[in-house]
Every structure is written in structure tokens, then in C-alpha cells.
Design an enzyme around this catalytic site. Structure first.
Site, PDB file in Angstrom:
ATOM      1  N   ARG A  59      58.940 106.135  66.852  1.00  0.00           N
ATOM      2  CA  ARG A  59      59.681 104.862  66.734  1.00  0.00           C
ATOM      3  C   ARG A  59      60.389 104.773  65.381  1.00  0.00           C
ATOM      4  NH1 ARG A  59      57.264 100.320  65.267  1.00  0.00           N
ATOM      5  NH2 ARG A  59      55.320 100.868  66.327  1.00  0.00           N
ATOM      6  N   TYR A 112      84.206  91.846  70.716  1.00  0.00           N
ATOM      7  CA  TYR A 112      83.497  92.120  71.975  1.00  0.00           C
ATOM      8  C   TYR A 112      82.582  90.924  72.304  1.00  0.00           C
ATOM      9  CZ  TYR A 112      79.934  94.055  75.012  1.00  0.00           C
ATOM     10  OH  TYR A 112      79.037  94.245  76.026  1.00  0.00           O
ATOM     11  N   ASP A 190      83.095  97.297  63.699  1.00  0.00           N
ATOM     12  CA  ASP A 190      82.811  97.883  65.012  1.00  0.00           C
ATOM     13  C   ASP A 190      83.925  98.879  65.302  1.00  0.00           C
ATOM     14  OD1 ASP A 190      82.579  98.519  67.731  1.00  0.00           O
ATOM     15  OD2 ASP A 190      81.801  96.540  68.248  1.00  0.00           O
ATOM     16  N   LYS A 215      80.387 104.416  74.833  1.00  0.00           N
ATOM     17  CA  LYS A 215      81.798 104.504  75.187  1.00  0.00           C
ATOM     18  C   LYS A 215      82.350 105.903  74.875  1.00  0.00           C
ATOM     19  CE  LYS A 215      80.956 100.210  76.182  1.00  0.00           C
ATOM     20  NZ  LYS A 215      81.278  99.089  75.308  1.00  0.00           N
TER      21      LYS A 215
END
Ligand SMILES: *Cc1c(COP(=O)(O)O)cnc(C)c1O
Length: 389
Positions: A59, A112, A190, A215
Site C-alpha cells: 500500500r 472536468y 490536469d 486516457k
């Protein structure tokens, strides 16, 4: 953290289109794998002080992430390896969580929509102010930064998305970054639409870059993944803690797929951009289309800015027709384009954006977003033209 790279200091600087193929591979020794293996271990041998071991528990960090994190760090010109997250939105939430209760988050109105919704929720919980701006209007953004500095005591954050999703607005990344840094704001960008091949915001002074790796970077619509990049040891540590404590981590196979997808980023993007340019030009001349937004069109409001700060115009197009019904009919009439949300894969996608209830009302009802893929241009155009008719 050990580098899986061959000694890069011995080589001349490589172009980004070579780097995407080269970086993140195991050392070249006889019999070594050409690709990193998929490491499924949840725990690693570690003795004594756990923080001194490069890997201890998956983790926190795992060799399953390191090749991709180092590759993306290099591509974005970060001096540190990136941090991979379970989704783009997990990376975005971690970054936005850095805004203190005393600060202000200045964010594009047409960022977004998932990022905006997440930001609003985090702002409410943490108690910081959130102000939306038109990211293409540099003066208005600077005025919002000034107002925020006057009103709130603590430092804030400017969120930049350029080009924006889905309106394709282009912000002046160097000017906005400089203005925000002058006023003590952190700057996060972004970079999903542009990818590091088209712009590297850390070079303009941005503190953090985030990606929806889902993407273009992964590129095949078969992975959900995110990443954050920074050259600041302190910010990386805080984001690393956020990732470890919230647990929004990525699976080993997803990260392996993303690195595999990254290998072809340059050729995918070349082809998709060439297709997008031609399709945007044809849409702009089509009688059914009321407006076409694509930074590669000389008449586009973002064209000059994009030409100055990007190495290409990307492969997302937004165009409008006069009604929602007409837009829906077009998205239903296509046979080659896939009616689906998301973007950045090899296959071309089409979507009326306002079908999402959370999409801002300032996005026109008849706006269609195209994610242009790598198929044959004439096949794509024939299908779209038939649907428009
Ligand atoms: C899709 C997208 C996101 C969200 O990423 P996920 O991987 O879906 O969580 C964030 N920013 C932009 C620009 C996007 O297109």
C-alpha cells in the site's frame, strides 16, 4: 528507491518519443526480461526501521508501480518519480486535499466535471473557499487570485486544466502559473488532454501535474488509473501520505498495462492528432454544425495560445449542433464511432456531454465531444458525415 534504468548518464538526451519506448525497463543483463515483471507481492522483506526499506508493504510502495512512476516522472520533467493512484480522480482528490481550511481553491468552471464535484465536496468538508473562473480569461483568473489573497489568510491553490474538458478552452499556462506563484498559491495542472508529449507544466513552474492515466497514457480503454507528479520532496511526501492513508492505490496489472500502453503514446498521438485536425476542419465547414472548438483550427479562440505553449493540439474536438435532440440523434446514428464516455483510447468515441446530469449548464445542450482515435480518417469522416446528415 533503486532505478530500474540502464545508466542514462552515459547516453545523449533522448527525445520524448524515444523515451516513451525506452524508460522503465529492467537493467540490460544477459537473460533479463525486456519488460518489467508484474510483481504481485503485498509485502517485502524488511528488517529494522521499516521506513529505511525501499519496499515494505504494497500500500506504501511496490516494484509493481516503480517503473511506471519513474517513466512518467521523467516524461513530465519532474525530478522525482511520480505517484500512481487507483484513478485520475483519486490523484485529483489527494492533490485538492492539500488546500488548507484557511485557503482558497481557484478552479476552472469547465474543469472536468468529476474534478469539480470532488473539489466542491472536499472544500465543504475541509472548510476552504472554492472559486470558479474562466481559465481562458487570464485577467479574470488573476483578479480571482487577488481577491482570494485579500480574503483568506492561508495559501491557496490554482487548479489549471488546459485544454479544458469538454469545452477545449486554453489557459495561458506560463502566465497563470507565474501570477499564482507570485501570490503564494500552489499550482496544480490536469495534463490529461495534452499528455507530457504536448506540454510539460512543471517547466513553467507548476508545483504538481495530475493525469487520468485512464486516457491517453494507457491509451486502450482497458484501465482506470491516475498519477500525480511533482519535483517537490515535501509535496511528494504529503501526497504519498494521502495515498497511503486513504488507500486509493492501483493494482499491479493495471500499472503494467499503463506502461505497456505508454510505449506507443507518441505514434498513437501523432495519428490521432492528424485525424482530429482534418475532422475539425471538415466539421467547421459543415452546415449542420453551429460551432467547432479545436485549438488546431486557426480561427479557434485558443489557437495562438496553444500554438505557443503546446507541441500539438491534441485529439479532442467539441462541436455543437442547435438542439440536444439533434446531438443525441447524431451520437446514436454513428456506426464506426462508439457512443461512450471517456477519451484517449485508440478507438474513436462520441458523446453528448450534457447527458451527464453533473455537467455544468454553461456547456451547451447540443455540444458533442469527440475523442478522435487512430482509425482511417476517411472511414471516420464517412461515418460522422452520414450521422450529421
Ligand atoms: C477522465 C478525466 C479525469 C478523471 O480520471 P479517472 O481516471 O476517470 O478517475 C480527470 N481529468 C480529466 C481531464 C479527465 O478527462
Amino acid at each position: 528507491m533503486t532505478s530500474p534504468e540502464p545508466d542514462s548518464s552515459a547516453r545523449p538526451a533522448l527525445s520524448p518519443d524515444t523515451l516513451v519506448v525506452e524508460i522503465g525497463r529492467p537493467p540490460r543483463t544477459d537473460g533479463a526480461s525486456v519488460n518489467p515483471p508484474i510483481d504481485l507481492s503485498s509485502t517485502f522483506v524488511s528488517t529494522g526501521d521499516i521506513s529505511s526499506s525501499p519496499y515494505a508493504y504494497a500500500r506504501f510502495d511496490t516494484p509493481a508501480w516503480s517503473p511506471f512512476e519513474e517513466a512518467l516522472g521523467q516524461l513530465e520533467h519532474a525530478s522525482l518519480p511520480g505517484l500512481v493512484f487507483g484513478s485520475g480522480l483519486a490523484a485529483i482528490s489527494a492533490v485538492i486535499s492539500l488546500v488548507p481550511a484557511s485557503g482558497t481553491l481557484v478552479i476552472p468552471a469547465h474543469t472536468y466535471q468529476g474534478a469539480l464535484a470532488s473539489a466542491e465536496q472536499i472544500a465543504q468538508r475541509q472548510g476552504f473557499d472554492l472559486v470558479t473562473v474562466d481559465i481562458a480569461d487570464t485577467e479574470a483568473v488573476i483578479a480571482a487570485l487577488d481577491e482570494a489573497s485579500a480574503k483568506t489568510a492561508g495559501p491557496g491553490m490554482l487548479w489549471i486544466e488546459s485544454p479544458t474538458n469538454p469545452m477545449l478552452e486554453v489557459g495561458d499556462v506560463p502566465a497563470l502559473t507565474a501570477a499564482a506563484k507570485d501570490r503564494g498559491f500552489l499550482v496544480a495542472v490536469d495534463n490529461t488532454f495534452a499528455t507530457p508529449l504536448l506540454q510539460t507544466p512543471l517547466d513553467h513552474g507548476a508545483d504538481i501535474v495530475v493525469h487520468s492515466v485512464t486516457k491517453y497514457l494507457a491509451g486502450h480503454s482497458d484501465v482506470v488509473l491516475g498519477a500525480a507528479l511533482t519535483s517537490s520532496t515535501e509535496l511528494r511526501e504529503r501526497l504519498h501520505t494521502e495515498r497511503s492513508m486513504r488507500g486509493a492505490i492501483a493494482g499491479p496489472f493495471e500499472v503494467w498495462l499503463a506502461l505497456r500502453g505508454l510505449r506507443t503514446l507518441a505514434v498513437r498521438l501523432d495519428r490521432a492528432q492528424a485525424n482530429a485536425q482534418a475532422i475539425a476542419e471538415r466539421l467547421a465547414a459543415h452546415p449542420t454544425v453551429t460551432e467547432t472548438r479545436y485549438p488546431g483550427l486557426p480561427a479557434d479562440p485558443g489557437h495562438a495560445r496553444a500554438a505557443a505553449q503546446m507541441n500539438g493540439f491534441g485529439a479532442i474536438i467539441a462541436f455543437t449542433v442547435d438542439t440536444a435532440e439533434k446531438a443525441t440523434a447524431i451520437a446514436e446514428a454513428v456506426r464506426l464511432w462508439t457512443p461512450a464516455t471517456s477519451l484517449g483510447g485508440v478507438e474513436s468515441l462520441i458523446e453528448r456531454r450534457r447527458r451527464h446530469p453533473a455537467e455544468p449548464e454553461t456547456v451547451p445542450e447540443g455540444l458533442i465531444r469527440l475523442s478522435v482515435g487512430i482509425e482511417n480518417l476517411e472511414d471516420l469522416w464517412a461515418d460522422l458525415e452520414a450521422a450529421l446528415g
